[in-house]
Design a protein around this motif. Structure first.
Motif, PDB file in Angstrom:
ATOM      1  N   UNK A 152       0.836  -1.208   0.000  1.00  0.00           N
ATOM      2  CA  UNK A 152       0.000   0.000   0.000  1.00  0.00           C
ATOM      3  C   UNK A 152       0.869   1.256   0.000  1.00  0.00           C
ATOM      4  N   UNK A 153       0.273   2.356  -0.453  1.00  0.00           N
ATOM      5  CA  UNK A 153       0.984   3.630  -0.482  1.00  0.00           C
ATOM      6  C   UNK A 153       1.217   4.155   0.928  1.00  0.00           C
ATOM      7  N   UNK A 154       2.413   4.689   1.165  1.00  0.00           N
ATOM      8  CA  UNK A 154       2.716   5.285   2.459  1.00  0.00           C
ATOM      9  C   UNK A 154       2.222   6.737   2.455  1.00  0.00           C
ATOM     10  N   UNK A 155       1.470   7.090   3.485  1.00  0.00           N
ATOM     11  CA  UNK A 155       0.896   8.431   3.547  1.00  0.00           C
ATOM     12  C   UNK A 155       0.946   8.957   4.975  1.00  0.00           C
ATOM     13  N   UNK A 156       1.181  10.245   5.104  1.00  0.00           N
ATOM     14  CA  UNK A 156       1.022  10.884   6.405  1.00  0.00           C
ATOM     15  C   UNK A 156      -0.278  11.666   6.399  1.00  0.00           C
ATOM     16  N   UNK A 170     -10.439   7.051   4.983  1.00  0.00           N
ATOM     17  CA  UNK A 170      -9.226   6.599   4.299  1.00  0.00           C
ATOM     18  C   UNK A 170      -8.805   5.220   4.795  1.00  0.00           C
ATOM     19  N   UNK A 171      -9.027   4.947   6.072  1.00  0.00           N
ATOM     20  CA  UNK A 171      -8.707   3.617   6.608  1.00  0.00           C
ATOM     21  C   UNK A 171      -9.612   2.559   5.976  1.00  0.00           C
ATOM     22  N   UNK A 172     -10.884   2.915   5.766  1.00  0.00           N
ATOM     23  CA  UNK A 172     -11.817   1.973   5.137  1.00  0.00           C
ATOM     24  C   UNK A 172     -11.395   1.622   3.714  1.00  0.00           C
ATOM     25  N   UNK A 173     -10.754   2.563   3.023  1.00  0.00           N
ATOM     26  CA  UNK A 173     -10.357   2.325   1.633  1.00  0.00           C
ATOM     27  C   UNK A 173      -9.246   1.289   1.505  1.00  0.00           C
ATOM     28  N   UNK A 174      -8.438   1.145   2.544  1.00  0.00           N
ATOM     29  CA  UNK A 174      -7.342   0.170   2.576  1.00  0.00           C
ATOM     30  C   UNK A 174      -6.365   0.351   1.407  1.00  0.00           C
ATOM     31  N   UNK A 175      -6.135   1.598   1.025  1.00  0.00           N
ATOM     32  CA  UNK A 175      -5.189   1.898  -0.051  1.00  0.00           C
ATOM     33  C   UNK A 175      -3.894   2.525   0.475  1.00  0.00           C
ATOM     34  N   UNK A 176      -3.913   2.933   1.761  1.00  0.00           N
ATOM     35  CA  UNK A 176      -2.778   3.665   2.304  1.00  0.00           C
ATOM     36  C   UNK A 176      -2.354   3.092   3.655  1.00  0.00           C
ATOM     37  N   UNK A 177      -1.054   3.120   3.880  1.00  0.00           N
ATOM     38  CA  UNK A 177      -0.507   2.868   5.205  1.00  0.00           C
ATOM     39  C   UNK A 177      -0.242   4.227   5.844  1.00  0.00           C
ATOM     40  N   UNK A 178      -0.953   4.548   6.918  1.00  0.00           N
ATOM     41  CA  UNK A 178      -0.778   5.837   7.583  1.00  0.00           C
ATOM     42  C   UNK A 178       0.460   5.754   8.469  1.00  0.00           C
ATOM     43  N   UNK A 220      -4.271  14.053  -1.069  1.00  0.00           N
ATOM     44  CA  UNK A 220      -5.493  13.242  -1.109  1.00  0.00           C
ATOM     45  C   UNK A 220      -6.543  13.915  -0.225  1.00  0.00           C
ATOM     46  N   UNK A 221      -7.775  14.057  -0.754  1.00  0.00           N
ATOM     47  CA  UNK A 221      -8.856  14.727  -0.038  1.00  0.00           C
ATOM     48  C   UNK A 221     -10.099  13.831  -0.027  1.00  0.00           C
ATOM     49  N   UNK A 222     -10.206  12.908   0.918  1.00  0.00           N
ATOM     50  CA  UNK A 222     -11.306  11.923   0.894  1.00  0.00           C
ATOM     51  C   UNK A 222     -12.694  12.519   1.095  1.00  0.00           C
ATOM     52  N   UNK A 223     -12.801  13.735   1.644  1.00  0.00           N
ATOM     53  CA  UNK A 223     -14.115  14.347   1.881  1.00  0.00           C
ATOM     54  C   UNK A 223     -14.453  15.430   0.857  1.00  0.00           C
ATOM     55  N   UNK A 224     -13.621  15.640  -0.125  1.00  0.00           N
ATOM     56  CA  UNK A 224     -13.732  16.787  -1.009  1.00  0.00           C
ATOM     57  C   UNK A 224     -15.084  16.866  -1.725  1.00  0.00           C
ATOM     58  N   UNK A 225     -15.728  18.036  -1.569  1.00  0.00           N
ATOM     59  CA  UNK A 225     -16.992  18.388  -2.235  1.00  0.00           C
ATOM     60  C   UNK A 225     -18.188  17.535  -1.809  1.00  0.00           C
ATOM     61  N   UNK A 226     -18.058  16.840  -0.701  1.00  0.00           N
ATOM     62  CA  UNK A 226     -19.197  16.061  -0.225  1.00  0.00           C
ATOM     63  C   UNK A 226     -20.154  16.950   0.556  1.00  0.00           C
ATOM     64  N   UNK A 227     -21.398  16.553   0.614  1.00  0.00           N
ATOM     65  CA  UNK A 227     -22.437  17.332   1.294  1.00  0.00           C
ATOM     66  C   UNK A 227     -22.126  17.407   2.786  1.00  0.00           C
ATOM     67  N   UNK A 228     -21.964  18.625   3.308  1.00  0.00           N
ATOM     68  CA  UNK A 228     -21.507  18.773   4.689  1.00  0.00           C
ATOM     69  C   UNK A 228     -22.582  18.406   5.710  1.00  0.00           C
ATOM     70  N   UNK A 229     -23.838  18.572   5.362  1.00  0.00           N
ATOM     71  CA  UNK A 229     -24.897  18.150   6.283  1.00  0.00           C
ATOM     72  C   UNK A 229     -24.899  16.630   6.413  1.00  0.00           C
ATOM     73  N   UNK A 230     -24.713  15.949   5.295  1.00  0.00           N
ATOM     74  CA  UNK A 230     -24.627  14.484   5.334  1.00  0.00           C
ATOM     75  C   UNK A 230     -23.384  14.036   6.094  1.00  0.00           C
ATOM     76  N   UNK A 231     -22.279  14.754   5.919  1.00  0.00           N
ATOM     77  CA  UNK A 231     -21.037  14.385   6.598  1.00  0.00           C
ATOM     78  C   UNK A 231     -21.158  14.505   8.110  1.00  0.00           C
TER      79      UNK A 231
END
Length: 244
Positions: A1-5, A21-29, A123-134
């Motif tokens: 997996x990709x290493x990310x901070x 991002x943890x749910x995506x399982x694409x990155x090692x934090x 990487x922006x996992x929340x980008x442009x998502x509906x803030x009320x839903x978030x």
């Protein structure tokens, strides 16, 4: 997996982005990275005590790297310090940098430009998502947060020191973003699915603080349009106790 901070603010948007991002399982934090005001040893903008940040990282089970900035840091100095930090993080093998931003195109572009210089992808996992839903997703997942700072231009003193729940969201004025994404309020997350233990604290003093942009530094962070900056805030001091 990709290493990310992970760029960690200690608040709800960071927490929800980390959860996603943890749910995506694409990155090692590899670590959390947080900026603090070196004048007072508190998290930038949030006013959170450094000790609570430490307890939070411990409960999340992730290493924490702190970047200290002066409370009156210029944009040039900010870019210099953050540039050196990202160079070091890239040298450690990090290929990605994760943020909890939702809107603010200019900030996103700035982050991407700075990171591109050292070969790191933002990487922006929340980008442009509906803030009320978030915010409802945050609550429904069982995360617990309290407001530690509110912008006095948008919210009165009664909103600081409140737990984020559905009543809080219902009480927000119509012109305030449900996630406070325009800087209306900032939070501290103290429990939830990512935490091994809740973080215990006592609610301390609530203070009002006003900030005056520097007139001597043309490169100060406030200098582009001083009239457009909000400079009056209410802060709620949280006093750490032991992890339960």
């Amino acid at each position: 997996m990709n290493k990310a901070y992970f760029n960690w603010s200690s608040g709800k948007d960071s927490t929800l982005a980390l959860y996603e991002i943890i749910k995506q399982q694409e990155y090692t934090i590899t670590k959390l990275v947080t900026t603090l005001n070196s004048d007072v040893d508190r998290v930038s903008m949030h006013g959170l005590r450094e000790a609570l940040l430490d307890l939070q990282a411990e409960s999340l089970g992730l290493p924490l790297e702190k970047v200290f900035l002066s409370g009156n840091v210029s944009m040039a100095e900010y870019s210099k310090i953050l540039g050196a930090t990202t160079e070091a993080l890239a040298a450690e093998g990090n290929t990605h940098s994760i943020f909890g931003d939702i809107f603010l195109e200019d900030l996103k572009a700035y982050r991407e430009e700075q990171l591109d210089r050292v070969g790191i992808k933002a990487v922006f996992p929340l980008w442009k998502r509906n803030t009320l839903e978030l915010i409802h997703s945050f609550i429904d997942h069982g995360f617990k947060a309290i407001t530690v700072c509110v912008n006095a231009k948008h919210l009165d003193k009664s909103f600081v020191g409140r737990v984020i729940d559905k009543q809080f969201i219902d009480d927000l004025p119509e012109d305030v973003d449900p996630c406070g994404e325009n800087g209306e309020f900032h939070t501290f997350v103290f429990n939830g699915p990512l935490f091994t233990k809740p973080i215990n604290f006592e609610v301390g003093e609530i203070v009002e603080r006003s900030y005056t942009p520097s007139s001597n530094d043309e490169d100060n962070c406030f200098s582009e349009d001083k009239k457009s900056w909000n400079t009056q805030f209410y802060f709620c001091d949280l006093i750490p106790t032991e992890l339960s």
